[in-house]
Design an enzyme around this catalytic site. Structure first.
Site, mmCIF file in Angstrom:
data_model
loop_
_atom_site.group_PDB
_atom_site.id
_atom_site.type_symbol
_atom_site.label_atom_id
_atom_site.label_comp_id
_atom_site.label_asym_id
_atom_site.label_seq_id
_atom_site.Cartn_x
_atom_site.Cartn_y
_atom_site.Cartn_z
ATOM 1 N N ASN A 216 0.857 -1.202 0.000
ATOM 2 C CA ASN A 216 0.000 0.000 0.000
ATOM 3 C C ASN A 216 0.883 1.240 0.000
ATOM 4 O O ASN A 216 2.097 1.137 0.005
ATOM 5 C CB ASN A 216 -0.965 -0.029 1.188
ATOM 6 N N ALA A 280 1.270 1.381 11.734
ATOM 7 C CA ALA A 280 1.559 0.782 10.417
ATOM 8 C C ALA A 280 0.268 0.592 9.626
ATOM 9 O O ALA A 280 -0.807 0.434 10.196
ATOM 10 C CB ALA A 280 2.241 -0.567 10.607
ATOM 11 N N ASP A 284 -4.366 -6.031 5.084
ATOM 12 C CA ASP A 284 -5.436 -6.819 5.709
ATOM 13 C C ASP A 284 -5.381 -8.278 5.271
ATOM 14 O O ASP A 284 -5.757 -9.160 6.020
ATOM 15 C CB ASP A 284 -6.798 -6.223 5.349
ATOM 16 N N LYS A 294 8.643 -17.774 -9.625
ATOM 17 C CA LYS A 294 7.911 -16.691 -10.287
ATOM 18 C C LYS A 294 6.784 -17.278 -11.145
ATOM 19 O O LYS A 294 7.005 -18.238 -11.898
ATOM 20 C CB LYS A 294 8.891 -15.900 -11.162
ATOM 21 N N PRO A 311 -3.126 -11.579 10.617
ATOM 22 C CA PRO A 311 -3.414 -11.344 12.042
ATOM 23 C C PRO A 311 -3.610 -9.857 12.291
ATOM 24 O O PRO A 311 -2.920 -9.031 11.681
ATOM 25 C CB PRO A 311 -2.145 -11.841 12.745
ATOM 26 N N ILE A 313 -2.792 -7.112 14.462
ATOM 27 C CA ILE A 313 -1.795 -6.875 15.525
ATOM 28 C C ILE A 313 -2.393 -6.007 16.630
ATOM 29 O O ILE A 313 -2.274 -6.309 17.815
ATOM 30 C CB ILE A 313 -0.530 -6.208 14.929
ATOM 31 N N PHE A 331 -4.498 3.553 14.734
ATOM 32 C CA PHE A 331 -4.698 4.587 13.731
ATOM 33 C C PHE A 331 -5.859 4.165 12.835
ATOM 34 O O PHE A 331 -6.051 2.974 12.590
ATOM 35 C CB PHE A 331 -3.430 4.780 12.883
ATOM 36 N N LYS A 345 -13.920 1.365 14.976
ATOM 37 C CA LYS A 345 -12.626 0.687 15.101
ATOM 38 C C LYS A 345 -12.154 0.655 16.560
ATOM 39 O O LYS A 345 -11.627 -0.338 17.029
ATOM 40 C CB LYS A 345 -11.601 1.430 14.237
ATOM 41 N N LYS A 349 -11.408 -2.978 17.947
ATOM 42 C CA LYS A 349 -10.022 -3.377 18.225
ATOM 43 C C LYS A 349 -9.739 -3.452 19.717
ATOM 44 O O LYS A 349 -8.750 -4.034 20.129
ATOM 45 C CB LYS A 349 -9.060 -2.367 17.603
HETATM 46 O O1 C5P Z 1 -8.639 -2.449 10.360
HETATM 47 P P1 C5P Z 1 -7.774 -1.293 9.936
HETATM 48 O O2 C5P Z 1 -6.612 -1.702 9.113
HETATM 49 O O3 C5P Z 1 -8.507 -0.176 9.300
HETATM 50 O O4 C5P Z 1 -7.227 -0.713 11.333
HETATM 51 C C1 C5P Z 1 -6.195 0.209 11.399
HETATM 52 C C2 C5P Z 1 -5.453 0.075 12.692
HETATM 53 O O5 C5P Z 1 -5.248 -1.305 13.008
HETATM 54 C C3 C5P Z 1 -4.088 0.664 12.582
HETATM 55 O O6 C5P Z 1 -3.720 1.102 13.887
HETATM 56 C C4 C5P Z 1 -3.244 -0.519 12.128
HETATM 57 O O7 C5P Z 1 -1.879 -0.335 12.455
HETATM 58 C C5 C5P Z 1 -3.868 -1.640 12.906
HETATM 59 N N1 C5P Z 1 -3.808 -2.946 12.224
HETATM 60 C C6 C5P Z 1 -3.024 -3.952 12.755
HETATM 61 N N2 C5P Z 1 -3.004 -5.185 12.159
HETATM 62 C C7 C5P Z 1 -3.739 -5.442 11.066
HETATM 63 C C8 C5P Z 1 -4.524 -4.420 10.515
HETATM 64 C C9 C5P Z 1 -4.527 -3.183 11.113
HETATM 65 O O8 C5P Z 1 -2.351 -3.715 13.760
HETATM 66 N N3 C5P Z 1 -3.692 -6.623 10.500
#
Ligand code: C5P
Length: 410
Positions: A216, A280, A284, A294, A311, A313, A331, A345, A349
């Site tokens: 990304n 970060a 997803d 390749k 996962p 995080i 974030f 969120k 989370k």
């Molecule tokens: O679900 P989303 O990606 O929108 O959520 C964003 C927040 O979740 C950010 O703080 C991002 O660093 C964290 N995140 C994470 N692990 C993931 C996806 C997002 O820690 N697999």
């Protein structure tokens, strides 16, 4: 550096660690600045430096025993603890910190710390595992809540041959902290001194085959700015970074990773910490069966990629059973319905605070140098003015330092 203050006095407690030899240099620096130094040498400290060295450098008697008849007649321990402007513990061993956190008073040093009505500054020094142990972290959190100030520890080589955070701050650094304090500074080396902050940064790369990946547009600039700001505020900082084109910030331990799964295990290995900031842009999804060779263009047309979820995080750390950090920050980069999505969120989370950013192309945040942060907690939301990423990071770090102290004080 602050203007030297004349005629101030310090009560220096020298604990039992190899870093005790650095306290001799600290006494010399203080004396050069005309700061009077009375010293207390613990039994353990006496294994590393002698009372004679302390007395010669300070020009004063050295106190070693709580139950010394002569000491008690000349100057009782209560008076000793109070007839100073500042109490400094250097090196502050894990044992001394634990005693002070518990309010134990079974020797001269711990009794003085309990009896004193003066500000206390500690310079921790210990093996990195002892520093990272949850017990030491609990003790330090308690001491902070009690108003004790910290300088260091720093990262580096240790006398035991290992390397990590736990090395005592250099004498010049402790001296500067003391000078700052006498010049009116309250927080000494910063609002996060003695704290550990773990930050995730950048994008992740999820391989399709050895040459292709899903990624990304995250540049990592905001996360690196937060790492610099946290370090400047005195924290021990671990930056778990996906692939970015940014230099490692000074004094910050950078763990470089590529995939979300690598990022998750690097974060896990960095616990415990006081604050976790998930900044970060973690992918997803990853490709379910990434190929070792390749993928060739063939007669069957483009390959179909099956994606599986990575996962989460942030959610994992927010719900960590044994080592949940006291403050967990996420974030939310959104292109629409910023507040609504960020609120959802926060709940999903399980974190304590969400920093929401509008990343619609019109806002120019992704890869840009400026950011507008919206701070969302269960209490409500605050929109901070647009500013460059360094200034936004500094404001965020100060806000988190305050929040952390408030939460621990509850
Ligand atoms: O679900 P989303 O990606 O929108 O959520 C964003 C927040 O979740 C950010 O703080 C991002 O660093 C964290 N995140 C994470 N692990 C993931 C996806 C997002 O820690 N697999």
């Amino acid at each position: 550096m602050a203007t030297p203050q004349r005629n101030s006095s310090v009560l220096l407690i020298v604990g039992g660690g190899i870093a005790a030899y650095k306290s001799l240099e600290l006494i010399r620096l203080l004396r050069t600045a005309d700061i009077a130094v009375r010293t207390v040498l613990t039994k353990a400290g006496a294994n590393f430096v002698t009372a004679l060295s302390l007395a010669s450098l300070s020009g004063e008697k050295v106190y070693e025993d709580l139950f010394s008849l002569t000491d008690e007649t000349e100057m009782g321990h209560i008076q000793l603890s109070r007839s100073t402007d500042l109490v400094v513990v250097a090196p502050a061993t894990a044992d001394l910190l634990a005693k002070a956190a518990q309010g134990l008073a079974n020797d001269l040093a711990s009794t003085l710390l309990l009896a004193s009505n003066k500000p206390i500054l500690v310079a921790p020094a210990m093996n990195w595992r002892m520093w990272e142990h949850p017990a030491t972290r609990r003790n330090c959190a308690q001491l902070r809540t009690d108003g004790v100030m910290f300088v260091g520890p720093n990262e580096g080589a240790m006398a035991c041959g290992e390397s990590g955070f736990g090395r005592m701050a250099e004498p010049a650094e402790i001296f500067d902290a003391i000078q700052d304090h006498f010049a009116g500074g309250t927080n000494l080396r910063g609002s996060l001194a003695g704290r550990k902050v773990v930050i995730t940064a950048g994008p992740t790369h999820e391989p399709i085959d050895p040459v292709r990946y899903i990624a990304n547009r995250s540049s990592g600039k905001q996360s690196y700015a937060i790492a610099r700001a946290a370090r400047a505020a005195g924290a021990e900082v671990v930056l778990v970074s996906g692939p970015v084109n940014l230099p490692a910030p000074d004094g910050v331990r950078v763990l470089r990773v590529e995939t979300a799964r690598q990022m998750a295990s690097a974060v896990d290995a960095s616990l415990p910490c006081d604050i976790f900031i998930a900044a970060a842009a973690v992918a997803d999804w990853r490709v379910a069966d990434d190929q070792n060779e390749k993928i060739k263009k063939g007669a069957h047309g483009p390959p179909e990629l099956k994606l599986v979820e990575n996962p989460d995080i942030l959610a994992t750390i927010s719900r960590h059973v044994s080592a949940r950090p006291n403050l967990v920050v996420g974030f939310a980069a959104e292109t629409e319905k910023l507040i609504e999505h960020a609120r959802e969120k926060l709940a999903r989370k399980g974190c304590d605070l969400i920093v929401a950013n509008d990343v619609s192309p019109a806002a120019g945040v992704m890869g840009g140098d400026e950011n507008t942060m919206v701070i969302i907690t269960s209490d409500g939301e605050t929109v901070w003015p647009k500013r460059d990423k360094d200034a936004a990071a500094a404001q965020l770090v100060e806000h988190l330092a305050l929040l952390l102290t408030q939460r621990e004080g509850r």
